[in-house]
Write a protein that holds these residues in place. Structure first.
Motif, PDB file in Angstrom:
ATOM      1  N   TRP A  34     -23.857  36.936  31.641  1.00 18.42           N
ATOM      2  CA  TRP A  34     -23.608  35.692  32.366  1.00 18.42           C
ATOM      3  C   TRP A  34     -22.417  34.952  31.770  1.00 18.42           C
ATOM      4  N   MET A  35     -22.255  35.030  30.460  1.00 19.77           N
ATOM      5  CA  MET A  35     -21.141  34.349  29.819  1.00 19.77           C
ATOM      6  C   MET A  35     -19.815  35.042  30.149  1.00 19.77           C
ATOM      7  N   ARG A  36     -19.827  36.358  30.181  1.00 18.13           N
ATOM      8  CA  ARG A  36     -18.612  37.103  30.508  1.00 18.13           C
ATOM      9  C   ARG A  36     -18.210  36.880  31.960  1.00 18.13           C
ATOM     10  N   ILE A  37     -19.179  36.857  32.871  1.00 18.59           N
ATOM     11  CA  ILE A  37     -18.874  36.622  34.283  1.00 18.59           C
ATOM     12  C   ILE A  37     -18.324  35.217  34.476  1.00 18.59           C
ATOM     13  N   ASN A  38     -18.912  34.247  33.813  1.00 19.02           N
ATOM     14  CA  ASN A  38     -18.423  32.876  33.902  1.00 19.02           C
ATOM     15  C   ASN A  38     -17.003  32.776  33.355  1.00 19.02           C
ATOM     16  N   ASN A  39     -16.734  33.434  32.240  1.00 20.15           N
ATOM     17  CA  ASN A  39     -15.408  33.440  31.648  1.00 20.15           C
ATOM     18  C   ASN A  39     -14.392  34.089  32.587  1.00 20.15           C
ATOM     19  N   MET A  40     -14.761  35.209  33.193  1.00 16.84           N
ATOM     20  CA  MET A  40     -13.846  35.874  34.131  1.00 16.84           C
ATOM     21  C   MET A  40     -13.563  35.002  35.340  1.00 16.84           C
ATOM     22  N   THR A  41     -14.575  34.331  35.833  1.00 16.57           N
ATOM     23  CA  THR A  41     -14.385  33.470  36.999  1.00 16.57           C
ATOM     24  C   THR A  41     -13.456  32.312  36.685  1.00 16.57           C
ATOM     25  N   ILE A  42     -13.648  31.693  35.544  1.00 10.78           N
ATOM     26  CA  ILE A  42     -12.816  30.540  35.196  1.00 10.78           C
ATOM     27  C   ILE A  42     -11.405  30.967  34.837  1.00 10.78           C
ATOM     28  N   VAL A  43     -11.265  31.949  33.948  1.00 15.13           N
ATOM     29  CA  VAL A  43      -9.934  32.327  33.461  1.00 15.13           C
ATOM     30  C   VAL A  43      -9.141  33.044  34.541  1.00 15.13           C
ATOM     31  N   VAL A  44      -9.705  34.064  35.121  1.00 19.67           N
ATOM     32  CA  VAL A  44      -8.960  34.858  36.090  1.00 19.67           C
ATOM     33  C   VAL A  44      -8.912  34.171  37.453  1.00 19.67           C
ATOM     34  N   GLY A  45     -10.028  33.646  37.891  1.00 21.26           N
ATOM     35  CA  GLY A  45     -10.080  33.084  39.232  1.00 21.26           C
ATOM     36  C   GLY A  45      -9.467  31.712  39.368  1.00 21.26           C
ATOM     37  N   ILE A  46      -9.682  30.849  38.400  1.00 19.23           N
ATOM     38  CA  ILE A  46      -9.241  29.462  38.545  1.00 19.23           C
ATOM     39  C   ILE A  46      -7.942  29.206  37.798  1.00 19.23           C
ATOM     40  N   LEU A  47      -7.912  29.513  36.491  1.00 18.58           N
ATOM     41  CA  LEU A  47      -6.737  29.164  35.690  1.00 18.58           C
ATOM     42  C   LEU A  47      -5.502  29.973  36.088  1.00 18.58           C
ATOM     43  N   ARG A  48      -5.649  31.292  36.211  1.00 21.22           N
ATOM     44  CA  ARG A  48      -4.483  32.093  36.581  1.00 21.22           C
ATOM     45  C   ARG A  48      -4.036  31.809  38.004  1.00 21.22           C
ATOM     46  N   ALA A  49      -4.975  31.621  38.883  1.00 17.73           N
ATOM     47  CA  ALA A  49      -4.600  31.316  40.266  1.00 17.73           C
ATOM     48  C   ALA A  49      -3.923  29.954  40.365  1.00 17.73           C
ATOM     49  N   GLY A  50      -4.282  29.052  39.465  1.00 17.86           N
ATOM     50  CA  GLY A  50      -3.664  27.740  39.453  1.00 17.86           C
ATOM     51  C   GLY A  50      -2.339  27.694  38.714  1.00 17.86           C
ATOM     52  N   GLY A  51      -1.922  28.799  38.141  1.00 19.75           N
ATOM     53  CA  GLY A  51      -0.636  28.867  37.473  1.00 19.75           C
ATOM     54  C   GLY A  51      -0.671  28.653  35.982  1.00 19.75           C
ATOM     55  N   ASP A  52      -1.832  28.500  35.386  1.00 22.00           N
ATOM     56  CA  ASP A  52      -1.933  28.269  33.951  1.00 22.00           C
ATOM     57  C   ASP A  52      -2.056  29.606  33.231  1.00 22.00           C
ATOM     58  N   THR A  53      -0.969  30.353  33.214  1.00 23.19           N
ATOM     59  CA  THR A  53      -1.014  31.703  32.651  1.00 23.19           C
ATOM     60  C   THR A  53      -0.930  31.717  31.134  1.00 23.19           C
ATOM     61  N   LYS A  54      -0.285  30.720  30.525  1.00 15.76           N
ATOM     62  CA  LYS A  54      -0.163  30.706  29.066  1.00 15.76           C
ATOM     63  C   LYS A  54      -1.522  30.490  28.399  1.00 15.76           C
ATOM     64  N   PHE A  55      -2.291  29.543  28.902  1.00 20.98           N
ATOM     65  CA  PHE A  55      -3.613  29.307  28.325  1.00 20.98           C
ATOM     66  C   PHE A  55      -4.529  30.498  28.594  1.00 20.98           C
ATOM     67  N   SER A  56      -4.386  31.130  29.754  1.00 22.02           N
ATOM     68  CA  SER A  56      -5.174  32.323  30.053  1.00 22.02           C
ATOM     69  C   SER A  56      -4.831  33.452  29.096  1.00 22.02           C
ATOM     70  N   MET A  57      -3.533  33.611  28.792  1.00 20.21           N
ATOM     71  CA  MET A  57      -3.124  34.627  27.832  1.00 20.21           C
ATOM     72  C   MET A  57      -3.706  34.320  26.455  1.00 20.21           C
ATOM     73  N   PHE A  58      -3.710  33.053  26.081  1.00 22.02           N
ATOM     74  CA  PHE A  58      -4.291  32.654  24.801  1.00 22.02           C
ATOM     75  C   PHE A  58      -5.770  33.009  24.752  1.00 22.02           C
ATOM     76  N   LEU A  59      -6.499  32.673  25.813  1.00 23.52           N
ATOM     77  CA  LEU A  59      -7.928  32.970  25.832  1.00 23.52           C
ATOM     78  C   LEU A  59      -8.202  34.465  25.817  1.00 23.52           C
ATOM     79  N   ASP A  60      -7.471  35.199  26.623  1.00 21.87           N
ATOM     80  CA  ASP A  60      -7.732  36.638  26.742  1.00 21.87           C
ATOM     81  C   ASP A  60      -7.239  37.423  25.533  1.00 21.87           C
ATOM     82  N   GLY A  61      -6.005  37.215  25.152  1.00 22.57           N
ATOM     83  CA  GLY A  61      -5.411  38.068  24.141  1.00 22.57           C
ATOM     84  C   GLY A  61      -5.590  37.603  22.727  1.00 22.57           C
ATOM     85  N   ILE A  62      -5.225  36.396  22.460  1.00 28.25           N
ATOM     86  CA  ILE A  62      -5.197  35.936  21.077  1.00 28.25           C
ATOM     87  C   ILE A  62      -6.603  35.770  20.505  1.00 28.25           C
ATOM     88  N   ILE A  63      -7.516  35.233  21.283  1.00 32.54           N
ATOM     89  CA  ILE A  63      -8.890  35.064  20.793  1.00 32.54           C
ATOM     90  C   ILE A  63      -9.535  36.418  20.511  1.00 32.54           C
TER      91      ILE A  63
END
Length: 92
Positions: A32-61
């Motif tokens: 449930w946590m992974r699905i929620n994370n995918m929905t927020i990061v991939v679905g909302i943040l990247r679609a909204g243009g916030d790719t730098k924070f998405s990269m930080f969440l996905d890659g650096i963490i």
């Protein structure tokens, strides 16, 4: 519910079946946590243009938290595989 019928298809030792059962339990706890994370990061943040924070969440963490925790658990503490997977999931 389906864990035992699926695991019974494989002809492996009981220790492997126990480890696989523990891994399935951990996956179901964190799903449930992974699905929620995918929905927020991939679905909302990247679609909204916030790719730098998405990269930080996905890659650096992953590389700062998840991989070092899993490596320390596996190579220094010699933990079983299900604990190492649990440490890797701590990044979520």
């Amino acid at each position: 519910m389906l864990k035992l019928p699926i695991l019974s298809l494989y002809k492996v030792s009981t220790e492997v079946l126990n480890y696989a059962g523990m891994l399935i339990n951990i996956v179901t706890l964190f799903l449930w946590m992974r699905i929620n994370n995918m929905t927020i990061v991939v679905g909302i943040l990247r679609a909204g243009g916030d790719t730098k924070f998405s990269m930080f969440l996905d890659g650096i963490i992953i590389w700062i938290v998840g991989v070092p925790l899993a490596a320390v658990g596996a190579f220094f503490f010699h933990l079983p595989v299900y604990y190492v997977y649990l440490l890797a999931m701590a990044r979520k």
